[in-house]
Write a protein that holds these residues in place. Structure first.
Motif, PDB file in Angstrom:
ATOM      1  N   LEU A  56       0.905  -1.153  -0.014  1.00 19.82           N
ATOM      2  CA  LEU A  56       0.199  -0.085  -0.101  1.00 19.82           C
ATOM      3  C   LEU A  56       0.805   1.204   0.009  1.00 19.82           C
ATOM      4  O   LEU A  56       0.588   2.150  -0.704  1.00 19.82           O
ATOM      5  N   LEU A  57       1.874   1.174   0.662  1.00 21.00           N
ATOM      6  CA  LEU A  57       2.893   2.214   0.678  1.00 21.00           C
ATOM      7  C   LEU A  57       3.659   2.445  -0.676  1.00 21.00           C
ATOM      8  O   LEU A  57       3.673   3.683  -0.978  1.00 21.00           O
ATOM      9  N   TRP A  58       4.011   1.560  -1.293  1.00 21.43           N
ATOM     10  CA  TRP A  58       4.508   1.659  -2.566  1.00 21.43           C
ATOM     11  C   TRP A  58       3.396   2.296  -3.555  1.00 21.43           C
ATOM     12  O   TRP A  58       3.813   2.788  -4.327  1.00 21.43           O
ATOM     13  N   TRP A  91      13.057   5.687  10.436  1.00 17.95           N
ATOM     14  CA  TRP A  91      12.925   5.761   8.973  1.00 17.95           C
ATOM     15  C   TRP A  91      11.344   5.668   8.740  1.00 17.95           C
ATOM     16  O   TRP A  91      10.753   6.143   7.614  1.00 17.95           O
ATOM     17  N   SER A  92      10.408   5.385   9.435  1.00 15.44           N
ATOM     18  CA  SER A  92       8.959   5.295   9.261  1.00 15.44           C
ATOM     19  C   SER A  92       8.531   6.861   9.348  1.00 15.44           C
ATOM     20  O   SER A  92       7.701   7.357   8.571  1.00 15.44           O
ATOM     21  N   PHE A  93       8.943   7.744  10.333  1.00 14.77           N
ATOM     22  CA  PHE A  93       8.786   8.972  10.319  1.00 14.77           C
ATOM     23  C   PHE A  93       9.378   9.863   9.355  1.00 14.77           C
ATOM     24  O   PHE A  93       8.838  11.012   8.789  1.00 14.77           O
ATOM     25  N   THR A  94      10.414   9.416   8.823  1.00 14.65           N
ATOM     26  CA  THR A  94      11.366  10.084   7.664  1.00 14.65           C
ATOM     27  C   THR A  94      10.480   9.980   6.763  1.00 14.65           C
ATOM     28  O   THR A  94      10.234  10.899   5.617  1.00 14.65           O
ATOM     29  N   PHE A  95       9.774   8.627   6.265  1.00 19.46           N
ATOM     30  CA  PHE A  95       9.092   8.149   5.094  1.00 19.46           C
ATOM     31  C   PHE A  95       7.918   9.089   5.023  1.00 19.46           C
ATOM     32  O   PHE A  95       7.726   9.874   4.022  1.00 19.46           O
ATOM     33  N   TRP A  96       7.039   9.337   6.070  1.00 24.77           N
ATOM     34  CA  TRP A  96       5.964  10.185   6.000  1.00 24.77           C
ATOM     35  C   TRP A  96       6.269  11.488   6.128  1.00 24.77           C
ATOM     36  O   TRP A  96       5.310  12.391   5.411  1.00 24.77           O
ATOM     37  N   GLU A  97       7.265  12.054   6.645  1.00 22.51           N
ATOM     38  CA  GLU A  97       7.519  13.616   6.536  1.00 22.51           C
ATOM     39  C   GLU A  97       7.871  13.910   5.080  1.00 22.51           C
ATOM     40  O   GLU A  97       7.582  15.055   4.468  1.00 22.51           O
ATOM     41  N   VAL A  98       8.745  13.039   4.280  1.00 25.17           N
ATOM     42  CA  VAL A  98       8.951  13.308   3.063  1.00 25.17           C
ATOM     43  C   VAL A  98       7.883  13.405   2.193  1.00 25.17           C
ATOM     44  O   VAL A  98       7.558  14.194   1.449  1.00 25.17           O
ATOM     45  N   VAL A 139      14.039   9.486  -2.138  1.00 27.02           N
ATOM     46  CA  VAL A 139      14.256   9.317  -0.655  1.00 27.02           C
ATOM     47  C   VAL A 139      13.305   8.564   0.110  1.00 27.02           C
ATOM     48  O   VAL A 139      13.644   7.694   1.060  1.00 27.02           O
ATOM     49  N   ALA A 140      12.002   8.629  -0.192  1.00 25.40           N
ATOM     50  CA  ALA A 140      10.878   7.943   0.375  1.00 25.40           C
ATOM     51  C   ALA A 140      11.068   6.441  -0.088  1.00 25.40           C
ATOM     52  O   ALA A 140      10.849   5.472   0.655  1.00 25.40           O
ATOM     53  N   ARG A 141      11.413   6.114  -1.292  1.00 25.82           N
ATOM     54  CA  ARG A 141      11.878   4.786  -1.868  1.00 25.82           C
ATOM     55  C   ARG A 141      12.812   4.060  -1.140  1.00 25.82           C
ATOM     56  O   ARG A 141      12.603   2.975  -0.826  1.00 25.82           O
ATOM     57  N   ARG A 142      13.724   4.826  -0.838  1.00 23.36           N
ATOM     58  CA  ARG A 142      15.049   4.340  -0.072  1.00 23.36           C
ATOM     59  C   ARG A 142      14.291   4.164   1.262  1.00 23.36           C
ATOM     60  O   ARG A 142      14.941   3.177   1.899  1.00 23.36           O
ATOM     61  N   CYS A 143      13.638   4.870   2.035  1.00 23.72           N
ATOM     62  CA  CYS A 143      13.049   4.361   3.048  1.00 23.72           C
ATOM     63  C   CYS A 143      12.313   3.189   3.443  1.00 23.72           C
ATOM     64  O   CYS A 143      12.534   2.597   4.254  1.00 23.72           O
ATOM     65  N   LEU A 144      11.729   2.985   2.178  1.00 26.87           N
ATOM     66  CA  LEU A 144      10.840   1.826   2.425  1.00 26.87           C
ATOM     67  C   LEU A 144      11.579   0.392   1.774  1.00 26.87           C
ATOM     68  O   LEU A 144      11.501  -0.650   2.245  1.00 26.87           O
TER      69      LEU A 144
END
Length: 392
Positions: free
Chosen positions: A34-36, A96-103, A72-77
């Motif tokens: 779902l995130l992808w 990493w999860s908070f970095t993903f949602w922030e980006v 950057v979000a792809r690298r986080c996942l």
């Protein structure tokens, strides 16, 4: 055609070439998929905005930033799996999860600045609906107005959707100009940022609560193992003669278990701030169990001193002097007396922060009242001595 002939495999779509989509095939891969899908939806929006008919000043630079942030979000996942300890892996994944949602939130806000006006209308309606549902503090009156209709956010949404004040369609209204459209874009971006901050705050509080419950469960299992080892030493029947060492330790563990259980069942609304989140874990996983153990031991000392509480068996209650105890509990045998004190210790550890203050006040009052009773009665007043006459 021969039976062994086969058709060539079709080429893999670009979406399936992502390493995360090919590798996340485990038990918990559905959430990652779902995130992808969310990432690729934003990527398609970027392409539509890049090829749209409207040209906005600085749109190429904004879209380039969106591409970089999506990478950057792809690298986080799609981070590589490493062998770490449980705590290190948890902190790394949480960061990493908070970095993903922030980006991802930054990409959503930047897309509002370059999105074509026709695509901006449904997005504006969605932002207003999320704002009214999620933001309920003083910021709601600032963005929505006191009557929730005349604030900057409802005004911009009505102008974009060409609605009148009552919400009816007014197709004859003129389209927005460049300056007014830019104003509406920035208002929508600010409102979306407020909504994202509220969502991140709720998610952060939920993450801390769940983490505290998980670590508290592990600590409670350790307390159960230690208590089972102490109970196997056969000193329960001789209670309270074997109070020293093993009994004190077991009562302290019971109080600590009460504090740990309160961590597992309570959901604190932590104040989300930058950094200093490890202090929450230090307080709930270290300070509160120690306070609970101290409260349990304090209750045990009060029971032994008969100041406020006494737990006696039926055989010893007739001859024992309960002193000035307010609460006198009579049980059948020593085993029942021991487990009664354990239950009281668990309760004391559960509400140790509220119990200690009231108990200390009552103990001090009792001690002062008893000290006044044993003071000697006052003697007769001493007459003042006669003044010595001065020498002639």
């Amino acid at each position: 055609m021969a039976a062994t002939d086969t058709f060539d495999d079709p080429p893999i779509p670009e979406l399936l070439k992502r390493a995360g989509l090919l590798r996340r095939q485990g038990r918990f891969g559905s959430a990652t998929q779902l995130l992808w899908a969310r990432l690729e939806s934003n990527a398609s929006l970027i392409e539509l905005c890049r090829k749209g008919s409207e040209r906005i000043a600085g749109s190429e630079a904004i879209l380039a930033q969106c591409d970089q942030k999506l990478e950057v979000a792809r690298r986080c996942l799609d981070k590589p799996t490493r062998r770490w300890s449980f705590s290190c892996r948890w902190s790394f994944s949480c960061r990493w999860s908070f970095t993903f949602w922030e980006v991802l939130h930054e990409v959503d806000g930047l897309l509002l600045l370059v999105m074509p006006q026709a695509m901006l209308v449904p997005r504006a309606l969605e932002i207003q609906q999320q704002f009214e549902r999620r933001v309920t503090d003083a910021r709601a009156a600032l963005w929505l107005g006191t009557d929730r209709k005349n604030g900057p956010l409802p005004h911009c949404v009505r102008r974009l959707a060409r609605l009148d004040t009552d919400g009816c369609c007014a197709s004859t209204s003129p389209p927005l100009g460049g300056e007014e459209l830019g104003y509406c874009r920035h208002v929508l971006r600010g409102a979306l940022d407020t909504v994202n901050q509220q969502v991140d705050k709720t998610f952060w509080q939920l993450s801390i609560n769940v983490s505290l419950q998980v670590f508290s469960t592990l600590m409670l299992l350790g307390v159960f193992i230690g208590s089972a080892f102490l109970l196997s030493q056969n000193f329960v029947e001789d209670w309270p003669h074997t109070l020293v060492r093993k009994g004190l330790l077991l009562i302290g563990l019971a109080g600590a278990s009460g504090s740990i259980a309160s961590n597992m069942l309570s959901k604190e609304r932590f104040v989300v701030a930058t950094g200093a989140t490890s202090r929450y874990f230090a307080y709930h996983l270290m300070v509160k169990p120690v306070i609970g153990a101290f409260a349990a031991l304090m209750l045990l000392f009060l029971e032994r001193s008969r100041l406020l509480l006494s737990v006696e068996t039926r055989d010893a209650s007739s001859s024992a002097d309960t002193g000035s105890a307010i609460l006198h509990i009579v049980v059948n045998d020593n085993q029942a007396a021991f487990f009664t004190m354990v239950a009281l210790a668990v309760v004391a550890g559960w509400s140790a922060d509220r119990l200690l203050g009231s108990v200390m006040d009552k103990v001090l009052t009792r001690l002062l009242g008893q000290s006044e009773k044993v003071l000697p009665p006052p003697g007769p007043p001493v007459p003042p001595s006669e003044p010595i006459p001065e020498a002639q």
